[in-house]
Design an enzyme around this catalytic site. Structure first.
Site, PDB file in Angstrom:
ATOM      1  N   LYS A 250       0.868  -1.181   0.000  1.00 33.50           N
ATOM      2  CA  LYS A 250       0.000   0.000   0.000  1.00 33.50           C
ATOM      3  C   LYS A 250       0.903   1.229   0.000  1.00 33.50           C
ATOM      4  CE  LYS A 250      -4.006   1.998   2.279  1.00 33.50           C
ATOM      5  NZ  LYS A 250      -3.604   3.383   2.191  1.00 33.50           N
ATOM      6  N   ARG A 255      -3.426   8.990  -5.501  1.00 33.13           N
ATOM      7  CA  ARG A 255      -4.096   8.079  -6.429  1.00 33.13           C
ATOM      8  C   ARG A 255      -4.441   8.798  -7.735  1.00 33.13           C
ATOM      9  NH1 ARG A 255      -9.025   4.239  -4.585  1.00 33.13           N
ATOM     10  NH2 ARG A 255      -9.516   3.253  -6.577  1.00 33.13           N
ATOM     11  N   GLU A 299      -0.837   4.587  -8.012  1.00 33.63           N
ATOM     12  CA  GLU A 299      -0.507   5.520  -6.938  1.00 33.63           C
ATOM     13  C   GLU A 299       0.782   6.217  -7.349  1.00 33.63           C
ATOM     14  OE1 GLU A 299      -2.679   5.547  -4.406  1.00 33.63           O
ATOM     15  OE2 GLU A 299      -1.600   6.486  -2.751  1.00 33.63           O
ATOM     16  N   PHE A 339      -1.959  -0.222 -10.324  1.00 31.15           N
ATOM     17  CA  PHE A 339      -2.563  -1.357  -9.622  1.00 31.15           C
ATOM     18  C   PHE A 339      -3.872  -1.836 -10.227  1.00 31.15           C
ATOM     19  CE2 PHE A 339      -3.449   2.392  -6.838  1.00 31.15           C
ATOM     20  CZ  PHE A 339      -4.831   2.452  -6.989  1.00 31.15           C
TER      21      PHE A 339
HETATM   22  P1  AMP Z   1      -7.157   4.612   2.324  1.00 29.18           P
HETATM   23  O1  AMP Z   1      -6.780   5.901   1.679  1.00 29.18           O
HETATM   24  O2  AMP Z   1      -6.473   4.401   3.618  1.00 29.18           O
HETATM   25  O3  AMP Z   1      -8.664   4.442   2.387  1.00 29.18           O
HETATM   26  O4  AMP Z   1      -6.635   3.422   1.371  1.00 29.18           O
HETATM   27  C1  AMP Z   1      -7.029   3.292   0.048  1.00 29.18           C
HETATM   28  C2  AMP Z   1      -6.026   3.962  -0.885  1.00 29.18           C
HETATM   29  O5  AMP Z   1      -4.792   3.304  -0.898  1.00 29.18           O
HETATM   30  C3  AMP Z   1      -6.440   3.948  -2.330  1.00 29.18           C
HETATM   31  O6  AMP Z   1      -7.349   4.975  -2.591  1.00 29.18           O
HETATM   32  C4  AMP Z   1      -5.129   4.181  -3.053  1.00 29.18           C
HETATM   33  O7  AMP Z   1      -4.917   5.564  -3.195  1.00 29.18           O
HETATM   34  C5  AMP Z   1      -4.087   3.688  -2.071  1.00 29.18           C
HETATM   35  N1  AMP Z   1      -3.269   2.552  -2.559  1.00 29.18           N
HETATM   36  C6  AMP Z   1      -1.955   2.436  -2.334  1.00 29.18           C
HETATM   37  N2  AMP Z   1      -1.475   1.299  -2.847  1.00 29.18           N
HETATM   38  C7  AMP Z   1      -2.505   0.647  -3.421  1.00 29.18           C
HETATM   39  C8  AMP Z   1      -2.641  -0.593  -4.105  1.00 29.18           C
HETATM   40  N3  AMP Z   1      -1.612  -1.405  -4.307  1.00 29.18           N
HETATM   41  N4  AMP Z   1      -3.880  -0.940  -4.552  1.00 29.18           N
HETATM   42  C9  AMP Z   1      -4.940  -0.117  -4.352  1.00 29.18           C
HETATM   43  N5  AMP Z   1      -4.863   1.064  -3.708  1.00 29.18           N
HETATM   44  C10 AMP Z   1      -3.663   1.454  -3.237  1.00 29.18           C
END
Ligand code: AMP
Length: 573
Positions: A250, A255, A299, A339
């Site tokens: 992650k 994004r 990302e 991704f």
């Molecule tokens: P969060 O912002 O904590 O809700 O986590 C979701 C976000 O993680 C997504 O909107 C992406 O921007 C980010 N992200 C980072 N790495 C990945 C990945 N490998 N696959 C999907 N999302 C990712």
């Protein structure tokens, strides 16, 4: 469609609070609307002129609206301002003064939806030197033709405060009802909306070619609502939930949803704002792709390939501020860790299982700055945990576990992706909340005019915001200054209309900015309203700001239900 009839329906909707009633009223209105007007009517109901990614903003300040109201009613500006101070709503003020107006219009003509829409668009598109005077002139002309009730909604609209309380789900239901008398087409309509983010456009297609909705396809330059990740707190529960899965790092970056057709390229942020101009180096990289038409996601973050060093979101953003766009793109180029892929040369891939989508991606990436997200197939909690630790060692914020068979769940949180994030101190989880107010600095912080935030989460059942934390720490001095400057611009006289609260901050603000909060635990407190029962709401203990989430919109904040799940899970541990 006559706009006066629309204003009457809006008045009717304001009196109701039940979603079913609102749906009925709207469906009746849609039944009487022609295919040529339906898209404009939908935008007007949403309080916008075009889907948000078009970036069309009316940009009219209160003072300019007050000038137009004074001109059209014949009352002095001061009187309008005094009335507004009491009513707290310029829509009510204009309605009142127009019903008693001193000068009657000589040329008042009935307006149809198309005319009102085009006039508002003209106001929005007027820019450059002297544009504010012109905007006031156009608004005065529009109000001059309006009834008091029409004026109420027009003024709220130009200020960006229409807020009928009608959400997109209600509009989708009403569209289905208007043609079938029930909700049977709701799921199809919703999918169409989620893959193009343009409700006016969906309604137009639905009215013109009803059969096309079930086959509605993704298309370049109509961004999809991003798929969202669920959150679980241990590798064990993740494996229990989805079994064998793909584990990706992650990345804590930015994004991007990237669209390309021929030589045309556009990037959209997670909130679907156009970001293309920010990343010239990525535009160049995307132009080199062989695909004629493609939509994919990744990302973006600064990455030093030689040292295999990832930079955080903050560092990635700062590098632009510190070095300027040009220099930054050369010295610390962004890389996009791709991704997902959603569309390729005429084929909509959103229904294709994730594992297949990934195979397609592997044929296209990596290419220059466009890398592939690292991934590993894992079967056990132990393997997942190893990947998680590996990601932390790399300085990243955790992992994403992905269901191998899941379609791309545009706009939804569906356990297709599950995030496992690192903890901050004692804080196992973080929540994303909306800022509804702020406090003045006291004692050592008096000079900052900023002493903390009041933040709220969303109650889906009640359709209300409810406060969950007063955040007094986690800010650097620079952050205090910049947050205060940001919030000062959106101060309001009264609390957000959708907020249930007990605590009152020094200043209320429009619910616009999302903040990510770490905390030690969730407790019950008499001062917060989140999920309130017997006078006590859920509240964060020792909340601290982790970062502002400028990439997130109010639609993505944590829900009361999620807070309750976190509370219950914490008590199980
Ligand atoms: P969060 O912002 O904590 O809700 O986590 C979701 C976000 O993680 C997504 O909107 C992406 O921007 C980010 N992200 C980072 N790495 C990945 C990945 N490998 N696959 C999907 N999302 C990712």
């Amino acid at each position: 469609m006559n706009f006066r009839a629309v204003a009457e329906v809006f008045l009717e909707i304001e009196k109701r609070s039940g979603r079913l009633e609102m749906t009925d009223i709207l469906a009746e209105l849609f039944k009487k609307t022609s295919a040529s007007d339906i898209d404009k009517l939908i935008y007007l109901t949403q309080g916008i002129l075009a889907p948000p990614y078009e970036g069309i903003d009316l940009g009219m300040g209160e003072q300019f609206a007050i000038r137009a109201i004074a001109a059209v009613s014949g009352y002095p500006k001061e009187q309008i301002e005094n009335h507004y101070k009491k009513s707290g709503d310029l829509g009510l003020t204009v309605e009142e003064v127009m019903s008693k107006r001193k000068q009657q219009s000589l040329s008042s003509a009935e307006m149809d939806v198309n005319f009102v829409y085009k006039s508002l668009l003209k106001i929005a598109k007027t820019g450059g030197a002297g544009s504010q005077d012109l905007k006031v002139k156009y608004l005065t002309e529009l109000l001059n033709n309006s009834s008091p009730a029409e004026a109420r909604f027009i003024v709220r609209f130009v200020l960006g405060r229409l807020r009928l309380g009608v959400g997109d789900p209600t509009i989708l239901d009403a569209l289905s009802f208007s043609k079938t008398g029930d909700k049977s087409l709701r799921a199809e309509l919703e999918r169409a909306y989620n893959v193009c983010s343009d409700l006016g456009y969906v309604a137009k297609i639905f009215f013109e070619f009803p059969d096309k909705i079930s086959k509605f396809s993704v298309q370049p330059f109509k961004p999809l609502q991003p798929a969202l990740a669920e959150r679980l707190s241990t590798p064990e529960v993740i494996i229990e939930k989805i079994g064998e899965c793909a584990c990706e790092f992650k990345f804590d970056g930015f994004r991007l949803q990237i669209h390309k057709r021929g030589s045309e390229v556009e990037f959209y942020s997670r909130k679907l704002e156009k970001m293309t101009h920010m990343f010239p180096e990525v535009v160049e990289a995307v132009s080199k792709l062989k695909a004629k038409e493609i939509i994919f996601e990744g990302e973006a973050l600064a990455y030093n390939e030689k040292e295999n060093k990832y930079y955080s979101f903050q560092q990635t953003i700062q590098r632009k501020r510190k070095h300027g766009v040009d220099k930054a793109s050369k010295e610390l180029p962004l890389n996009v860790f791709c991704f997902d892929i959603l569309y390729l040369d005429g084929k909509d891939l959103t229904e294709t299982p994730y594992n297949e989508r990934r195979k397609r991606m592997e044929k296209i990436f990596p290419l220059g700055l466009l890398k592939l997200s690292n991934r590993k197939l894992v079967k056990t909690a132990k393997e997942l945990d190893m990947q998680f630790k590996e990601s932390l060692k790399e300085g990243l914020e955790g992992i994403m576990a992905k269901d191998l068979n899941a379609p791309y769940t545009a706009g939804k949180r569906k356990f297709a992706w599950i995030k496992l994030k690192k903890s901050y101190g004692k804080s196992v989880d973080t929540i994303d909340a909306i800022i509804v107010g702020y406090y003045l600095g006291r004692g050592a912080r008096a000079e900052f005019e900023f002493g903390g935030l009041l933040a709220a989460v969303y109650n889906e059942d009640k359709r209300k915001l409810e406060t969950v934390a007063r955040i007094g720490s986690g800010y650097s001095e620079d952050e205090m200054r910049s947050i205060q400057e940001m919030l000062e611009k959106i101060k309001t006289e009264s609390p957000p209309s959708s907020l249930d609260y007990k605590m009152e901050p020094d200043f209320w603000v429009e619910p616009k900015y999302v903040v990510e909060i770490a905390f030690d635990e969730i407790t019950l407190s008499p001062t917060h309203t989140c999920g309130e029962r017997d006078g006590r709401g859920y509240a964060l203990r020792f909340p601290r700001m982790l970062k502002m989430r400028s990439d997130k919109s109010i639609n993505e904040i944590t829900t009361v239900e999620e807070v309750i799940i976190l509370f219950e899970r914490q008590n199980q541990h």
